[in-house]
Design a protein around this motif. Structure first.
Motif: not given
Length: 272
Positions: A76-79, A84-86, A125-129
């Motif tokens: 995955a990429s940071y962006e 758009n983590p979903i 990271m905390n939000k997407a994780g």
């Protein structure tokens, strides 16, 4: 709500795999043939999926299935994790992956990596994780050594590990060494925070850097370099880390990977 897809790879299914970036040049020519070669090496686990080399995602997965390869972790990429983590969830579930891993935090490479950038990365990271975790996926960050600038009584990587609660880390032992750190000591400092390793050795005498850059041709057969592969893998196994991904970015990858596998087989009970 859990997104329906392929069954997740069991945590204990495999131990040794390959980061597909190692064979990027071969895959540019023929993905199917490259997967077949990986299978001949006795590997059934891979990490990647960030590039499809002109194929549809369905055909790409079919090539994996045809060659008895499982995608344990998707790139995955940071962006995309930030914006758009979903989409990362859907990609990981499509491949049946347990992990999603990103490898770089955008920053001005002409300047030292700084606290504000690290702090923003921790927030992301905390939000997407958390979102990924709710769908059965563990987010991993793969440091590249630019995180070793001093911060308070330690480094910026110390800050990141200590303040990230919804994601884990993947240790690339080459980049830890390249950044001037002892990978075994770092594992011992943070037991349980590194959920997988990239196994890559470094030519003896190579100069360290702190900007996340290095010479690809300094990648050598495992056991021939200065990283201390046997020691670091033994510590990782002691901690219960199950996933070890071979990576070789050199032009000699097709010759070196089988030799690296042979080396790992000489270690006492370390790698299947």
């Amino acid at each position: 709500m859990l997104i329906a897809s392929s069954t997740l790879i069991p945590l204990s299914a495999h131990e040794l795999g390959l980061q597909l970036y190692s064979v990027r040049h071969q895959m540019e020519k023929d993905v199917d043939a490259t997967f077949a070669e990986i299978n001949k090496w006795g590997l059934t686990l891979v990490e990647g999926g960030g590039a499809l080399y002109g194929h549809s995602i369905d055909n790409y997965r079919n090539f994996l299935l045809k060659n008895n390869l499982e995608m344990a972790s998707v790139d995955a990429s940071y962006e995309e994790l930030r914006d758009n983590p979903i989409a990362v969830v859907y990609k990981a579930r499509f491949f049946g992956s347990r992990f999603a891993t990103f490898y770089w935090i955008p920053h001005d490479g002409s300047k030292p990596f700084d606290f504000e950038t690290a702090k923003n990365a921790v927030t992301m990271m905390n939000k997407a994780g958390l979102l990924l975790k709710q769908h059965g996926i563990t987010l991993q960050y793969h440091p590249h050594g630019y995180e070793f600038y001093a911060y308070e009584d330690g480094t910026l990587l110390d800050y990141m590990i200590q303040n990230t609660h919804q994601a884990q880390f993947q240790m690339d032992v080459f980049w830890m060494k390249q950044g001037g750190m002892d990978p075994t000591a770092l594992l011992q400092k943070y037991p349980g925070r590194f959920t997988s390793l990239h196994l890559k050795d470094r030519l003896k005498g190579t100069a360290n850097t702190k900007n996340g850059s290095g010479d690809n041709e300094s990648n050598v057969v495992l056991g021939e370099g200065d990283v201390g592969i046997a020691k670091v893998v033994a510590e990782a196994k002691k901690q219960g880390i199950r996933y070890f991904f071979l990576e070789d970015e050199s032009s000699r990858v097709m010759e070196q990977i089988p030799k690296s596998i042979d080396f790992l087989h000489t270690l006492d009970g370390v790698i299947k």
